[in-house]
Design an enzyme around this catalytic site. Structure first.
Site, PDB file in Angstrom:
ATOM      1  N   HIS A  14      37.558  37.021  30.786  1.00  0.00           N
ATOM      2  CA  HIS A  14      37.376  37.351  32.188  1.00  0.00           C
ATOM      3  C   HIS A  14      36.422  38.585  32.243  1.00  0.00           C
ATOM      4  O   HIS A  14      35.877  39.021  33.108  1.00  0.00           O
ATOM      5  CB  HIS A  14      38.860  38.410  32.510  1.00  0.00           C
ATOM      6  CG  HIS A  14      39.427  37.157  33.449  1.00  0.00           C
ATOM      7  ND1 HIS A  14      40.574  36.441  32.581  1.00  0.00           N
ATOM      8  CD2 HIS A  14      40.006  36.725  34.619  1.00  0.00           C
ATOM      9  CE1 HIS A  14      41.102  35.435  33.452  1.00  0.00           C
ATOM     10  NE2 HIS A  14      40.804  35.726  34.373  1.00  0.00           N
ATOM     11  N   GLY A  15      36.285  39.428  31.161  1.00  0.00           N
ATOM     12  CA  GLY A  15      35.020  40.327  30.921  1.00  0.00           C
ATOM     13  C   GLY A  15      34.954  40.761  29.338  1.00  0.00           C
ATOM     14  O   GLY A  15      35.812  41.067  28.748  1.00  0.00           O
TER      15      GLY A  15
END
Length: 528
Positions: A329-330
């Protein structure tokens, strides 16, 4: 190019849609090629330089998938496995460079005190989605599950613009056969009416609801990042506002993607199904970003052994899967912590299910009071996780959590406290304090959050409203009894049908959604 932009709505979509069906009347391959090219144009609108990267990835994976399939057919398992490892390694190397090079170098420099650096790398939009989509294709080619080898259909499957930027993560078995069906290339008015209705519901969720409540989350997280002390209501107001902003932003995108695809006669897989109604973290992940959860389960969790090697190994596999899911996600340690939290949540959930199933009667577990408590615990755990997901860093996340725990006290705006009359002295005796300014911010924050939370838990979602017309490839099959009862009432209340009443309602929703497009507002999942 954004779905919620005037160039997309007024120019790109009408031209692409009209030309697709016009060409499809004479040549289905040319129509598929047109949509493939239009999807590349859609991607290149953001940064034309990365179109070459996307095309290179498609060519590489199609060639490697074809070679893997050929090796599988010839029975040369060793060669097929070697090709698979090389192809996945190439995909992950590309993803790792663009998404994680700066993150790992910064972490290494901080840990070792070094000064290594590379030129700042701009993250190509959607690289995580088209990389995971193609890795699944490669694995299925290795398993002998790839049947169609049409390059245009493959390229369209990867670049198909409704999903390209923020999902869902597509599966070739679901999509490529649809591009081969003749009826896909014929205009159907039912698809137009259903698709436009779903799209405009999604647009309304994004531009009116998500962007509307988002203005009350950003100042609170910015204040936490700046080191300001947040009291109980301030911290919870900001956390809940972001929780609902992310919900309607992602739900809106998922609806818009499904609606746009339906215009072309293609059904996308369901990717979002009222996750904040979940009464367990396991159920939450069956409802939130469903295609990513499916990918992580099928190609990572099962590959690690799943639950086949004992309970302890199962918990390790869950934790590894969610840590990597968080990193997907990041590129930041706060995302890793978020993934770790959900890994821990899942382990606790499975342990509780095992223990409760053996020690507690089923009637007790199915009671309304227990279900309500389970929902509250699940929702609170999700909100706490979103704090790390949203915060600029650990200091900001800890500041938010301290405020949410009440460690900085409980305070109300002075203007609001003055209107409580005789109730205020009693509240003051219990530790409440006041602060100057922020009265309207406080009131609107809680009006927005209470209203949207009520919508989330008490109303049907888009798929349920249009359930008669099968808006997605599949339905969510394990709904709670309360949701099933709600669906039964839809036939006379909110069930969508081609009628003047629904045409008017859709027109109002569309107008409000379009009028709210006053500024550029990217979808939150674009950064992943």
């Amino acid at each position: 190019m954004l779905f919620n932009s005037y160039p997309f709505l007024l120019l790109y979509l009408p031209v692409v849609l009209a030309a697709f069906f016009a060409i499809g009347r004479f040549s289905r391959p040319l129509a598929a090629l047109w949509l493939f090219a239009a999807s590349l144009f859609f991607y290149g609108w953001w940064n034309p330089a990365y179109v070459g990267l996307l095309i290179g990835s498609i060519l590489f994976n199609f060639a490697m998938g074809s070679a893997i399939s050929a090796a599988h057919r010839r029975g040369t398992a060793t060669r097929a496995k070697g090709l698979l490892c090389a192809a996945i390694g190439g995909d992950l190397a590309l993803l790792g460079f663009y998404k994680y090079a700066n993150f790992f170098l910064a972490s290494t420099n901080q840990l070792l005190g070094t000064g290594w650096h590379v030129q700042e790398v701009i993250l190509p939009l959607g690289i995580s989605f088209f990389t995971f989509t193609q890795i699944a294709f490669l694995v299925d080619a290795y398993r002998g599950e790839v049947k169609e080898r049409n390059f245009i259909h493959y390229g369209l499957f990867v670049t198909y613009f409704p999903h390209l930027i923020a999902g869902p993560v597509l599966h070739h078995k679901e999509m490529m056969p649809q591009f081969a069906e003749p009826r896909t290339y014929r205009l159907h008015w039912e698809n137009l009416s259903v698709g436009l209705s779903i799209f405009f519901i999604g647009l309304f969720k994004k531009t009116v609801l998500a962007d509307g409540v988002g203005q009350y989350s950003t100042p609170v997280f910015d204040a936490a990042a700046a080191g300001q002390v947040l009291t109980l209501f301030e911290a919870w107001g900001g956390a809940l506002a972001y929780t609902l902003q992310l919900y309607f932003d992602f739900s809106g995108y998922s609806d818009m993607a499904i609606g746009l695809s339906r215009l072309f006669g293609v059904r996308l897989p369901l990717n979002f199904h009222s996750p904040y109604k979940a009464t367990s973290i396991v159920e939450f992940w069956r409802r939130w970003h469903m295609t990513l959860s499916r990918f992580l389960r099928d190609y990572l969790y099962f590959a690690l052994g799943g639950n086949r090697k004992g309970r302890a190994r199962r918990y390790v596999n869950l934790m590894v899967t969610m840590l990597l899911g968080g990193l997907w996600h990041g590129a930041g340690w706060t995302f890793v912590v978020w993934g770790g939290l959900h890994g821990l949540y899942l382990c606790v959930n499975h342990a509780w299910t095992h223990l409760a199933g053996r020690r507690l009667p089923g009637r007790f577990l199915a009671s309304r009071a227990v279900k309500l408590l389970a929902w509250l615990v699940t929702f609170t755990a999700v909100v706490v996780g979103w704090v790390f997901f949203r915060a600029a860093g650990f200091d900001a996340a800890i500041a938010m959590l301290q405020g949410m725990a009440g460690l900085n006290g409980v305070a109300l705006p002075n203007a609001l406290a003055a209107r409580l009359g005789g109730a205020w002295p009693m509240l003051a005796e219990h530790g409440f304090s006041t602060y100057l300014g922020g009265g309207s911010q406080f009131i609107f924050t809680w009006l927005w959050t209470i209203t949207l939370l009520t919508i989330v838990v008490a109303t049907p979602n888009t798929q349920q409203i249009l359930h008669r017309f099968e808006p997605a490839l599949q339905r969510y099959r394990t709904e709670e009894a309360s949701e099933l009862r709600l669906l039964q009432h839809l036939h006379s209340a909110l069930s969508w049908k081609p009628s003047s009443r629904w045409a008017l309602a859709t027109g109002v929703i569309a107008a409000l959604g379009v009028l709210a497009m006053s500024r550029i507002s990217e979808f939150l999942y674009f950064q992943f």
